[in-house]
Structures are given as C-alpha cells and as structure tokens.
Design an enzyme around this catalytic site. Structure first.
Site, PDB file in Angstrom:
ATOM      1  N   ASP A  84      19.710  14.026  63.359  1.00  0.00           N
ATOM      2  CA  ASP A  84      18.838  15.143  63.032  1.00  0.00           C
ATOM      3  C   ASP A  84      17.416  14.759  63.439  1.00  0.00           C
ATOM      4  O   ASP A  84      17.140  13.604  63.733  1.00  0.00           O
ATOM      5  CB  ASP A  84      18.922  15.445  61.532  1.00  0.00           C
TER       6      ASP A  84
ATOM      7  N   ASP B 106      21.168  12.955  56.184  1.00  0.00           N
ATOM      8  CA  ASP B 106      20.926  12.677  54.766  1.00  0.00           C
ATOM      9  C   ASP B 106      21.018  13.908  53.887  1.00  0.00           C
ATOM     10  O   ASP B 106      20.779  13.832  52.691  1.00  0.00           O
ATOM     11  CB  ASP B 106      19.558  12.033  54.582  1.00  0.00           C
TER      12      ASP B 106
ATOM     13  N   ASP C 297      24.920  17.738  56.232  1.00  0.00           N
ATOM     14  CA  ASP C 297      25.311  16.694  57.176  1.00  0.00           C
ATOM     15  C   ASP C 297      26.645  16.035  56.816  1.00  0.00           C
ATOM     16  O   ASP C 297      27.180  15.249  57.595  1.00  0.00           O
ATOM     17  CB  ASP C 297      24.242  15.594  57.234  1.00  0.00           C
TER      18      ASP C 297
ATOM     19  N   ASN D  52      49.464 -25.200  73.035  1.00  0.00           N
ATOM     20  CA  ASN D  52      49.977 -26.416  72.391  1.00  0.00           C
ATOM     21  C   ASN D  52      51.372 -26.201  71.819  1.00  0.00           C
ATOM     22  O   ASN D  52      52.277 -27.026  71.991  1.00  0.00           O
ATOM     23  CB  ASN D  52      49.024 -26.861  71.277  1.00  0.00           C
TER      24      ASN D  52
ATOM     25  N   ASN E 246      47.972 -27.392  62.525  1.00  0.00           N
ATOM     26  CA  ASN E 246      47.538 -26.011  62.355  1.00  0.00           C
ATOM     27  C   ASN E 246      46.374 -25.911  61.368  1.00  0.00           C
ATOM     28  O   ASN E 246      45.397 -25.195  61.596  1.00  0.00           O
ATOM     29  CB  ASN E 246      48.715 -25.168  61.869  1.00  0.00           C
TER      30      ASN E 246
ATOM     31  N   ASP F  98      42.394 -24.854  62.277  1.00  0.00           N
ATOM     32  CA  ASP F  98      41.860 -23.630  61.667  1.00  0.00           C
ATOM     33  C   ASP F  98      40.473 -23.839  61.077  1.00  0.00           C
ATOM     34  O   ASP F  98      39.699 -22.885  60.967  1.00  0.00           O
ATOM     35  CB  ASP F  98      42.794 -23.133  60.551  1.00  0.00           C
TER      36      ASP F  98
END
Length: 862
Positions: A350, A611, A615, A679, A704, A708
């Site tokens: 707007d 706002d 809207d 892997n 693993n 991670d």
C-alpha cells in the site's frame, strides 16, 4: 419466539446441572438464551470474571485450545527425536543384542543413539522456545473485563465467561453472546462466505436460526469492521464453530515450495537407502556373516545414509534466522515463511505509511470554488470526531487540526463506512436541528449530492459545478495530494439513519490531505530492485495521486491500471499484463487479492504488506504476508511476518536474513547428500568384497554422530554476498547433481583409503576399521569447510562456531584410538606414520573437492 426461548432456556438449565459452568457444550444454542441466563450458566456477570476466577478456570480452558496454539512439552519434544522407524528398529535390535550377551556393544549403540537424540532435543528445544519468545512480542490481545477493569490478555487466554470489549480491527477471540453494540459490523466471510459485513445487535433468537443469521452472536475467526461492542464469551478453542470445523477438516497452512522440496528429497533418499540397506543385508547373510551383526550393520548404514537431522537442522536454521531477523525488528510468526521471504520476487505494498511517512496532514478545506471554507472544515470535524469506527489517519489528521468547537453537537446515529459505498455518515443534533454529515471518496460523495454550497452559503445545482470540482481534484491529485469530499443534509426530527438517507445531499467542499514520501524510500526501492525484488503499489487512491507518489519513490515511468479497468478484465488477461504494471490505483480489497493471485500464477513469489482491515485477505493470499506491529488485529493475525517498525528499509534487512537462512539450510542438504552419502555408499560396497564388516554398527553410529556436530553449527555460518543478492528457489535437480558429483569424489578417496590400509599397510581388521573411521570422520568434517561456499576456501571464511566445532570433532576423532574407551569401541592405536598418510589423503580429498567445485559451478553457470 418466547416459547422457543423458554424451551431452550430449560434445556440449558438441565445441561448446566451436569456441567462445571465452564463447558462450552452446556450452551449449544446460546443465541436463543436470554442474556442473564447465559451469564448465570457461565457463572459470570456483566462486569466480567475476577482474576481469581480466571486463574481457577484456566486449566480447564487450556484443554480445549486449538492444536495450533498448544505448546509442545519438553517430554514430547524429546520423544519426537526417537520416533524415526529406523531409530526404533535400531533400538530394538540393540536390545536383542543386550539379551544375547553382547552387552558392551548394545550399551555403546544405545548410548550413541541417546546422545544423538539429546543433542537434537537440546537444539530444537532452544529453537522452539526462542520462537515462542519472539511470537510473544507480536501477540494478538483482547480487551476483557477482569474485576470490572479493562485488561489486555492474549487471545488464547480468553476464557468462557470473560466479558470482551470490541472495536474496529479487533479479532473475535471466541464464540459469544452480544451484550451491547454501537453500529457494530462484523466480517464473517471466513465462516459464512458472506461478502459484506453483517450488523450485530443484542437480542434473543430462535434456537433453529442458521449461522449466517445469528445477529446477536460473535464467532471466533471473524473480525470487527466498524463500531464497538461488548460480549460474553461462551466457547473458546475447539468448542467454537471455527474450532469444530478445523477439527473436522484438520486444516494446516499451505505447504511451501521449500517444505515440498524437503519432502521430495526425503522420499528420494529413503528409497535409495532402503534399497541399498536391504541388498547389503541379504548379501551379508548370503556370505554367512552373523545375522545380528549384519542386521545391525544394515540399520546403522540406514542411519548414516538418512538425513535424520534434516528436520532438526531446518528448525534450528529457521529459528536462528528468526532470532537474527528479530534483531533487525522483523518478527517471524511462521518459520516456513522465511524461505518465501528470501525467495520473494515481487513485493506489493500500500502507499500510506510504507512508501509515505504515514502522517497525514490536513492541508486545506476548500469550497467548490477552491477557496478556504470554514463550513467544510466544521462538517469534516463533526464527522471525524464523532464516528465510532476504526480511527484512521485521515480522521486523526482532521481532529488534530483543533480549530473547531463541537460542543454544540450531539451524536444521534451513524452509518458506518464500508468498502462499497466508500462513505461514512453521522447524524447529529445541532443548533439548526438534526443534521447528517457524510464524508468519503470524492466521486462517491458527488454521487449522492444534488446541489453544492458556494461561497456565502448560496446553493447551486450540482450539474453546473461537477466538472469543475473533478478538474480541481485532478489538479490537486497530480501534486500528490489526496482529496475527499464532505456533504450534509438536514433531516428535521429524524433520529435514525439508513442507507437510503444518503441522497439529495448538499456538497460542502473538498478536504485536501498530504502525506509526503519517506526521505529514503527511493533508495530503498532501488535497492530492492537490485536484489531482484520488484515493487508494485496497490492503493485505493486515485490514479493521479498514485502516479505522483510512484514518481517520487523511484517508479518514474510506472504503468498504471485502475480498479475500474481491472473490473472489466478477465483473470487470464490480468495474468498476461500483471508483470508490466507497477501501480494499481483505485483498487478495492478483493481486487488486491486478485492481483496477488495473478502474480503467483505468473510465476512470482509474492509478498504483500498491509496494516488495515481491508488488507487481511491480500495478506493471506500472498506467499509471504507482511504486517506491522501497529496494525489492526486481523492484519497481524493473517501475516506470516510482522515488522516492528513501518519502514521499508527493515524489509530489505529481512529479505537478506531470509536468504541467509535459506542458504545455510541448503548447506546442510548439500553435506548430507554428498560426503555422508559417499562414505556410506563406499562402506556398503566394501562390505561386498571384504571378508569382514568394514565398520561395526557402533562405529558407524559414532561416525554419524560426530559428523553431525559441525553441521549443527551451520546456522551461524557466514553466507557469500552473491548468494543473497538474488532470490533463490528450491531446485531438486541441482541437489541431485551435487549429490552425485561430490558423492563420487568422496567414494573415490574412500577407495584410495581402502587400498592404502589393505595393500600398503596390510592392516588387520581392527586397524583397518580404526584407520577408515578416522579418515571418514575427519574428511566428512573438513569437507564441510569446502562445499559450504561456491568461492575458494581462501576467499570465504566460515563462522567461528562452525570452524571450532569442526576442529573439536577432528581432534576428538584423531584421539579416540589412544583413549581408554578404544577397546570397547573396537579400535586400536595407529602409528604416527599412518596418521600422517591419512592426513595426506584428507588434504588430497579437500583439494580434489575444491577443484571439482570450481568445475561444477562453472558448468552450472554455463
């Protein structure tokens, strides 16, 4: 009607004898029960609950909160870390190993899985709580009476029995019975599909009255368009009409493109994983290796192959991004919207408050001849000061003028503003009798006027002056000024207004307003354009005003489409033209939504910022709905993202942070689908020709877990400027190419490691496993630093947290073969010469990955 009401009252009384007075089901047809009886059943009063009563009822009420507002408990979050089918199978298999007296291995496996789950829980818990704190900053609140005093509480804390106060822009927090109203109009389109707001009045209706005609009731999910009201809440959460519908349909927000991509990637990797793991298990059993070891090995491989941390990493990245955005005064209500924010290609806005300062000033009140008019100013002040709808900037500007004494006027009635009439009328008792004063869009005011008041109070026929009025409006509009009209009509002794009264009116004059563009808005618009985000202005103002403002904000040659032209255009025609139009003027709320849908069909990721009450539908329709903290409740509720300041510059910061978050999320995807995949693929292949398992299940799980840890720090990583200068979209094809390319490079160096350990070192089983474990973890951790950026590793530095996490994992991995727990893990100490050789392989791998990266991105660019 009386008989039906009495019967309903009796039924309610019978139900209430089996109720604690807080159960919404005890008032199934509350619209048919007298006000005092409803208050009695709910054990409340017109002055509301006391604070003590509210505290007593809260636990009962919280049980009925809609699922979307319920907080996830720590226990539930912890349990969710272990709900993966693969993890559950692995835990079960480890338990079997425990009872088969392989207790050390089982304990180690269970410990590693538990540590991994606890790490995920700790990260997700921090992310979840951080987001909750951010959402509290833009929490939607309702005015309720507690101990007879107006108190603001969060909408989810409103209880049955609470007396709520409502005004224009408020969201209704629960189903309730109206006690008082003043020109109260409510938009119920979400429930009834009615296009226009409906008037609400206290009273008693038949128990068989359909939902759309319950004029004495308010419903959760609707919002007030104009007027004020007081109501007692009968039901909240799942017990409301909206709650029952949502429970039946189990509605959830539309899936974003990013979520859809993650789901597709998960399916792809799961299919590959299950096929690979199943084949490896069958082959190992065929070679007469231990069934339990083969099964655990296969499950451990599945853990290594599956991006099990992907949901947690995405949550962590998005939450971290939300915290960074909050520091830049951007609050994210829905985390998944961050990706859309970063991918946004069109931002619709707007004019008022976003592109302009938002501080409207009354420049002049003019008569039909263009001269200053005290009469027009008086009528404008009467209308703006006595109206009870939403207090908009225009009315505030008129009241701020402060030059008019209104003590002689008494308000009698009001005809609220709506977006069809575009007018608001006030009936007052004044010195000359009852007077109706109407203010609104100039063309809509002229439609209901038959004469005009000239200087000195002389009346002239409207047909004589209409064209000169419109020319003057056009001239003023071309200067960037907004023009409204004001008119009046004397109604004798009439004390009520109806829509038909807006006729045969006398035009009093024009109200001229100014709202200057923000000083830096042109640079902001230019910067958005450089970032690949086109700005489109959607405004209800006339085309001349819109064109003037567009020129001032940097849209010099803007093409304009008016609401009237849009009304006569098909949807297909709009889609074909929408890319070429920068300014949409004189548009109505439903047309804003239509424009946004057309942009989405044209292939854009669309953001919309607004706002106001008008809207809300456009905010909801956009890919990323944006509002501000000062917006009306219904706009904030519909928004995905809320700006703490009404400043377009903040939007630029938010877009950048959204792109940083998206880029960091994709980094984990690249890592999970390249180095780890390579892997694990190598390990699976090696198990086919080695006479032993290349790694034990507990060693795979430890691999693993360690790989991670650096990836959990991805959310803190720096992102190269070129990755955030343009919008980026999820590209599953690109990720597949990346996975295959870098996965093959990883597998190649795994084979080199196998050859070195088997043929050059002539390692036994334990030393082979130790050497390959060290190489695979170190290489997977270090390669993160290579593939995290398109740039050379020398020109793109990782964040301190990522670098430190990587170095800690590398140091711990190298030291494991020399720690006391090495035997329990199945490892043996390695000679320094072997470590040096493995280090050389890792360096060669990193160099090869760096070269591959250059070639890969060059080919992709071409």
């Amino acid at each position: 009607m009386k008989g039906e009401s009495h019967q309903a009252e009796t039924e309610m009384a019978e139900r209430s004898s089996h109720s604690d007075g807080q159960d919404p089901d005890g008032l199934d047809a509350f619209w048919s029960v007298p006000e005092q009886r409803v208050l009695g059943i709910l054990r409340t009063r017109a002055t509301g609950l006391s604070q003590a009563e509210a505290l007593e009822r809260r636990p009962v009420s919280e049980a009925g909160i809609l699922r979307s507002t319920r907080r996830v408990s720590d226990l539930g979050l912890l349990a969710s870390q272990f709900t993966s089918p693969i993890i559950l199978i692995l835990l079960g298999a480890a338990s079997v190993a425990f009872f088969l007296h392989q207790r050390t291995d089982a304990i180690i496996i269970l410990s590693i899985v538990s540590i991994s789950g606890l790490l995920g829980f700790w990260q997700e818990r921090g992310a979840t709580r951080a987001v909750e704190r951010l959402l509290a900053m833009v929490q939607i609140k309702s005015d309720v009476l507690r101990d007879g005093i107006v108190t603001q509480v969060a909408v989810e804390s409103v209880l049955p029995g609470d007396v709520i106060l409502l005004r224009a822009g408020d969201t209704v927090p629960g189903d309730g019975l109206l006690l008082e109203s003043r020109e109260l109009f409510v938009d119920e389109a979400t429930l009834t599909g009615e296009t226009y707001p409906v008037e609400k009045l206290p009273g008693v209706l038949s128990s068989r009255t359909p939902l759309a005609r319950r004029s004495n009731s308010l419903f959760l999910g609707t919002h007030v368009v104009s007027g004020t009201g007081t109501a007692v809440v009968v039901a909240v959460g799942r017990a409301t009409e909206f709650g029952r519908i949502s429970q039946r349909l189990r509605l959830r927000p539309p899936e974003t493109e990013f979520e859809r991509g993650v789901r597709r990637l998960g399916f792809l990797l799961m299919e590959v994983t299950m096929g690979l793991v199943g084949a490896i298990f069958v082959i190992n059993v065929f070679f007469k290796r231990p069934v339990l070891d083969s099964f655990l090995f296969s499950m451990a491989l599945a853990v290594g192959l599956t991006p099990q941390l992907l949901p947690a990493i995405i949550s962590i990245n998005l939450a971290h991004g939300a915290k960074r955005m909050a520091q830049r005064k951007v609050i994210v209500k829905r985390l998944a919207a961050i990706e859309n924010f970063g991918s946004m290609t069109v931002f619709c806005s707007d004019k008022t408050g976003t592109l302009t300062e938002g501080r409207v000033h009354l420049k002049a009140a003019l008569d039909v001849d263009g001269c200053e008019s005290e009469g027009a100013l008086l009528y404008a002040a009467v209308n703006a000061t006595l109206q009870s709808g939403f207090m908009n900037p225009i009315d505030e500007a008129i009241r701020a003028n402060g030059r008019v004494d209104l003590s002689a006027f008494l308000k009698l009635d009001e005809q609220p503003y709506d977006f069809v009439r575009k007018r608001l009328s006030i009936l007052v008792a004044g010195p000359g009798g009852h007077l109706m004063v109407t203010k609104g869009a100039l063309r809509q005011i002229l439609q209901v006027c038959t004469s005009a008041e000239t200087e000195g109070g002389v009346l002239t026929d409207m047909g004589v002056v209409r064209e000169s009025i419109l020319r003057r409006m056009h001239d003023l509009s071309e200067q960037g000024l907004r023009v409204l009209g004001v008119a009046y009509r004397r109604l004798g002794a009439q004390a009520k207004l109806g829509p038909d009264d807006e006729a045969d009116m006398i035009f009093a004059g024009m109200l001229v307003f100014t709202d200057l563009p923000k000083p830096d808005v042109a640079q902001t618009v230019s910067r958005l354009r450089e970032m690949g985000v086109a700005l489109k202005m959607l405004t209800g103002d006339g085309a001349p005003v819109a064109a003037c403002v567009a020129k001032q904000v940097g849209l010099a040659q803007a093409r304009i489409l008016t609401g009237d032209e849009l009304r006569h255009m098909s949807d297909d025609a709009l889609v074909s033209r929408v890319n070429d139009i920068e300014v949409f003027a004189e548009v109505e709320p439903n047309q804003k939504e239509r424009i946004i849908l057309a942009l989405k069909k044209a292939g854009h990721v669309v953001g919309y910022g607004g706002d106001g009450i008008n809207d809300a539908s456009a905010i909801h329709a956009a890919d990323v709905g944006i509002s501000v903290d000062s917006a009306v409740d219904v706009a904030k509720e519909a928004a995905d993202i809320v700006l703490l300041e009404k400043d377009l510059g903040i939007l630029i910061d938010g877009v950048r942070e959204g792109r940083v978050t998206f880029a960091n999320t994709l980094k984990y995807v690249f890592m999970a689908t390249s180095a780890n995949f390579g892997n694990m693929f190598s390990m699976a292949a090696a198990s086919l020709f080695l006479p032993f398992l290349p790694l034990l299940p507990k060693q795979i799980l430890l691999t693993n877990l360690l790989t991670d840890i650096p990836e959990m720090a991805i959310a803190t990583d720096r992102v190269d400027d070129e990755l955030i200068e343009r919008p980026r979209r999820w590209n599953i094809r690109f990720i597949r190419q990346f996975m295959l390319t870098f996965g093959l490079v990883s597998s190649l160096f795994d084979v080199i490691t196998f050859g070195f350990l088997l043929w050059l070192l002539q390692a036994d089983v334990t030393h082979f496993r130790t050497g390959w474990f060290v190489e695979s973890v170190v290489s997977a951790a270090m390669i993160v630093l290579v593939i995290r950026s398109r740039r050379s590793i020398r020109n793109s530095r990782p964040s301190r947290a990522l670098l430190m996490a990587t170095l800690v994992v590398v140091a711990f991995t190298v030291s494991i073969p020399y720690l006391p727990l090495r035997e329990a893990l199945g490892f043996a100490a390695l000679p320094v010469s072997v470590l040096a050789a493995l280090a050389g392989i890792v360096v060669a791998y990193a160099a090869a990955a760096e070269w591959t990266k250059i070639v890969f991105y060059r080919r992709i660019t071409l």
